[in-house]
Design a protein around this motif. Sequence first.
Motif, PDB file in Angstrom:
ATOM      1  N   LYS A  99       0.828  -1.213   0.000  1.00 27.92           N
ATOM      2  CA  LYS A  99       0.000   0.000   0.000  1.00 27.92           C
ATOM      3  C   LYS A  99       0.862   1.262   0.000  1.00 27.92           C
ATOM      4  O   LYS A  99       0.361   2.356  -0.201  1.00 27.92           O
ATOM      5  CB  LYS A  99      -0.951  -0.016   1.198  1.00 27.92           C
ATOM      6  N   VAL A 100       2.163   1.112   0.221  1.00 26.17           N
ATOM      7  CA  VAL A 100       3.090   2.234   0.232  1.00 26.17           C
ATOM      8  C   VAL A 100       4.069   2.059  -0.922  1.00 26.17           C
ATOM      9  O   VAL A 100       4.520   0.952  -1.190  1.00 26.17           O
ATOM     10  CB  VAL A 100       3.837   2.291   1.584  1.00 26.17           C
ATOM     11  N   GLY A 101       4.360   3.156  -1.615  1.00 28.46           N
ATOM     12  CA  GLY A 101       5.319   3.099  -2.706  1.00 28.46           C
ATOM     13  C   GLY A 101       4.740   2.529  -3.989  1.00 28.46           C
ATOM     14  O   GLY A 101       5.479   2.109  -4.876  1.00 28.46           O
ATOM     15  N   THR A 102       3.413   2.520  -4.077  1.00 33.31           N
ATOM     16  CA  THR A 102       2.719   2.053  -5.280  1.00 33.31           C
ATOM     17  C   THR A 102       1.556   2.999  -5.571  1.00 33.31           C
ATOM     18  O   THR A 102       1.296   3.936  -4.808  1.00 33.31           O
ATOM     19  CB  THR A 102       2.142   0.625  -5.094  1.00 33.31           C
ATOM     20  N   ALA A 103       0.814   2.709  -6.636  1.00 32.38           N
ATOM     21  CA  ALA A 103      -0.343   3.535  -6.982  1.00 32.38           C
ATOM     22  C   ALA A 103      -1.369   3.584  -5.859  1.00 32.38           C
ATOM     23  O   ALA A 103      -2.145   4.532  -5.758  1.00 32.38           O
ATOM     24  CB  ALA A 103      -0.997   3.002  -8.256  1.00 32.38           C
ATOM     25  N   TYR A 104      -1.373   2.578  -4.989  1.00 32.72           N
ATOM     26  CA  TYR A 104      -2.357   2.527  -3.896  1.00 32.72           C
ATOM     27  C   TYR A 104      -2.304   3.792  -3.043  1.00 32.72           C
ATOM     28  O   TYR A 104      -3.338   4.278  -2.579  1.00 32.72           O
ATOM     29  CB  TYR A 104      -2.125   1.301  -3.014  1.00 32.72           C
ATOM     30  N   ALA A 105      -1.105   4.328  -2.860  1.00 35.55           N
ATOM     31  CA  ALA A 105      -0.928   5.492  -1.982  1.00 35.55           C
ATOM     32  C   ALA A 105      -1.104   6.829  -2.705  1.00 35.55           C
ATOM     33  O   ALA A 105      -1.057   7.884  -2.076  1.00 35.55           O
ATOM     34  CB  ALA A 105       0.459   5.440  -1.345  1.00 35.55           C
ATOM     35  N   ASP A 106      -1.291   6.795  -4.016  1.00 35.16           N
ATOM     36  CA  ASP A 106      -1.391   8.043  -4.779  1.00 35.16           C
ATOM     37  C   ASP A 106      -2.604   8.867  -4.369  1.00 35.16           C
ATOM     38  O   ASP A 106      -3.727   8.361  -4.342  1.00 35.16           O
ATOM     39  CB  ASP A 106      -1.481   7.758  -6.286  1.00 35.16           C
ATOM     40  N   LYS A 107      -2.359  10.144  -4.079  1.00 40.34           N
ATOM     41  CA  LYS A 107      -3.454  11.057  -3.731  1.00 40.34           C
ATOM     42  C   LYS A 107      -4.433  11.205  -4.887  1.00 40.34           C
ATOM     43  O   LYS A 107      -5.612  11.471  -4.697  1.00 40.34           O
ATOM     44  CB  LYS A 107      -2.887  12.425  -3.351  1.00 40.34           C
ATOM     45  N   SER A 108      -3.937  11.022  -6.110  1.00 41.13           N
ATOM     46  CA  SER A 108      -4.769  11.215  -7.296  1.00 41.13           C
ATOM     47  C   SER A 108      -5.872  10.170  -7.457  1.00 41.13           C
ATOM     48  O   SER A 108      -6.793  10.371  -8.242  1.00 41.13           O
ATOM     49  CB  SER A 108      -3.900  11.219  -8.550  1.00 41.13           C
ATOM     50  N   LEU A 109      -5.802   9.056  -6.735  1.00 42.20           N
ATOM     51  CA  LEU A 109      -6.785   7.981  -6.933  1.00 42.20           C
ATOM     52  C   LEU A 109      -8.224   8.448  -6.752  1.00 42.20           C
ATOM     53  O   LEU A 109      -9.119   7.941  -7.426  1.00 42.20           O
ATOM     54  CB  LEU A 109      -6.526   6.803  -5.985  1.00 42.20           C
ATOM     55  N   ASP A 110      -8.443   9.378  -5.841  1.00 39.81           N
ATOM     56  CA  ASP A 110      -9.813   9.818  -5.576  1.00 39.81           C
ATOM     57  C   ASP A 110     -10.247  10.996  -6.446  1.00 39.81           C
ATOM     58  O   ASP A 110     -11.390  11.437  -6.354  1.00 39.81           O
ATOM     59  CB  ASP A 110      -9.970  10.152  -4.089  1.00 39.81           C
ATOM     60  N   CYS A 111      -9.343  11.489  -7.269  1.00 38.53           N
ATOM     61  CA  CYS A 111      -9.684  12.605  -8.158  1.00 38.53           C
ATOM     62  C   CYS A 111      -9.037  12.396  -9.523  1.00 38.53           C
ATOM     63  O   CYS A 111      -8.347  13.270 -10.034  1.00 38.53           O
ATOM     64  CB  CYS A 111      -9.280  13.937  -7.537  1.00 38.53           C
ATOM     65  N   MET A 112      -9.274  11.221 -10.083  1.00 38.47           N
ATOM     66  CA  MET A 112      -8.641  10.857 -11.349  1.00 38.47           C
ATOM     67  C   MET A 112      -9.054  11.794 -12.482  1.00 38.47           C
ATOM     68  O   MET A 112      -8.237  12.178 -13.301  1.00 38.47           O
ATOM     69  CB  MET A 112      -8.966   9.408 -11.704  1.00 38.47           C
ATOM     70  N   PHE A 113     -10.311  12.161 -12.546  1.00 39.79           N
ATOM     71  CA  PHE A 113     -10.768  13.067 -13.609  1.00 39.79           C
ATOM     72  C   PHE A 113      -9.962  14.359 -13.565  1.00 39.79           C
ATOM     73  O   PHE A 113      -9.408  14.796 -14.566  1.00 39.79           O
ATOM     74  CB  PHE A 113     -12.265  13.357 -13.474  1.00 39.79           C
ATOM     75  N   GLU A 114      -9.869  14.962 -12.390  1.00 43.80           N
ATOM     76  CA  GLU A 114      -9.168  16.240 -12.237  1.00 43.80           C
ATOM     77  C   GLU A 114      -7.677  16.103 -12.540  1.00 43.80           C
ATOM     78  O   GLU A 114      -7.068  16.989 -13.135  1.00 43.80           O
ATOM     79  CB  GLU A 114      -9.366  16.787 -10.810  1.00 43.80           C
ATOM     80  N   THR A 115      -7.089  14.993 -12.144  1.00 46.15           N
ATOM     81  CA  THR A 115      -5.659  14.750 -12.330  1.00 46.15           C
ATOM     82  C   THR A 115      -5.259  14.823 -13.805  1.00 46.15           C
ATOM     83  O   THR A 115      -4.166  15.269 -14.130  1.00 46.15           O
ATOM     84  CB  THR A 115      -5.290  13.373 -11.742  1.00 46.15           C
ATOM     85  N   TYR A 116      -6.147  14.382 -14.685  1.00 49.38           N
ATOM     86  CA  TYR A 116      -5.811  14.310 -16.107  1.00 49.38           C
ATOM     87  C   TYR A 116      -6.337  15.498 -16.917  1.00 49.38           C
ATOM     88  O   TYR A 116      -6.283  15.472 -18.138  1.00 49.38           O
ATOM     89  CB  TYR A 116      -6.278  12.966 -16.695  1.00 49.38           C
ATOM     90  N   GLN A 117      -6.777  16.546 -16.235  1.00 47.35           N
ATOM     91  CA  GLN A 117      -7.225  17.764 -16.922  1.00 47.35           C
ATOM     92  C   GLN A 117      -6.048  18.715 -17.090  1.00 47.35           C
ATOM     93  O   GLN A 117      -6.022  19.808 -16.554  1.00 47.35           O
ATOM     94  CB  GLN A 117      -8.364  18.435 -16.139  1.00 47.35           C
ATOM     95  N   LYS A 118      -5.040  18.261 -17.803  1.00 46.39           N
ATOM     96  CA  LYS A 118      -3.858  19.087 -18.075  1.00 46.39           C
ATOM     97  C   LYS A 118      -3.383  18.745 -19.476  1.00 46.39           C
ATOM     98  O   LYS A 118      -3.761  17.705 -20.029  1.00 46.39           O
ATOM     99  CB  LYS A 118      -2.782  18.856 -17.013  1.00 46.39           C
TER     100      LYS A 118
END
Length: 161
Positions: free
Chosen positions: A32-51
Motif C-alpha cells: 500500500k506504500v510506494g505504489t499507486a495505492y498510496a497516490d493522492k490522485s486515486l480519488d480525483c482521477m478526472f481532475e488529475t488528467y485535466q492538463k
Amino acid sequence: MNTPIIRLIEKKDNPQIAKVIRNVLEDFNVPKVGTAYADKSLDCMFETYQKPNAVYFVVEENNKIIGGAGVAKLDNFEGNVCELQKMYFLPEARGRGVGAQMMEFCLAKASEFGFEKIYLETMEYMTHAQKLYKQAGFEYIDCAMGDTGHYSCPIHMLKTL
C-alpha cells in the motif's frame, strides 16, 4: 454480455475507478506504500488528467467501470517521455482483449501528444500485464526513470513511439 466501451474519464467516474484500482491492487497483494495505492490522485482521477498532454480512459460495461488506463508526462524527468499510468482491470475485464485495446488507445494518444517514448512500472508477479506490455513493444530497462513515487515497483519498461 455487452461489449465493453472505452471512453474518456468523466468526473462521475472518480469513485468507481478509485475502487477498481484499489480492488485490483488488493487482489494482487500489492504494497500500500510506494505504489499507486498510496497516490493522492486515486480519488480525483478526472481532475488529475485535466492538463495538457494527459488523458485517462475508462472501460465501462453495463454502466459499471471495469478498468482504466492513462498517459501523462513522466514527472521529474528531462526528456520527451510519458508514462503509462494506472492500467488496471477487474477480473471480468481480463482475458477478453480489453487490455490490448486500451493499450492501442493509450499509445495512439501518446504519439498524438508528440512524446518520443513511453515508460511504465509494474510488479514482478503481474506476469499477464508484462506479457501485454511486451506484445505492445515495451522492453525491460534496468532502472527507474523520473519520479513516480512508486519505489515499491521493481519492474521498469520502456517503448520508443
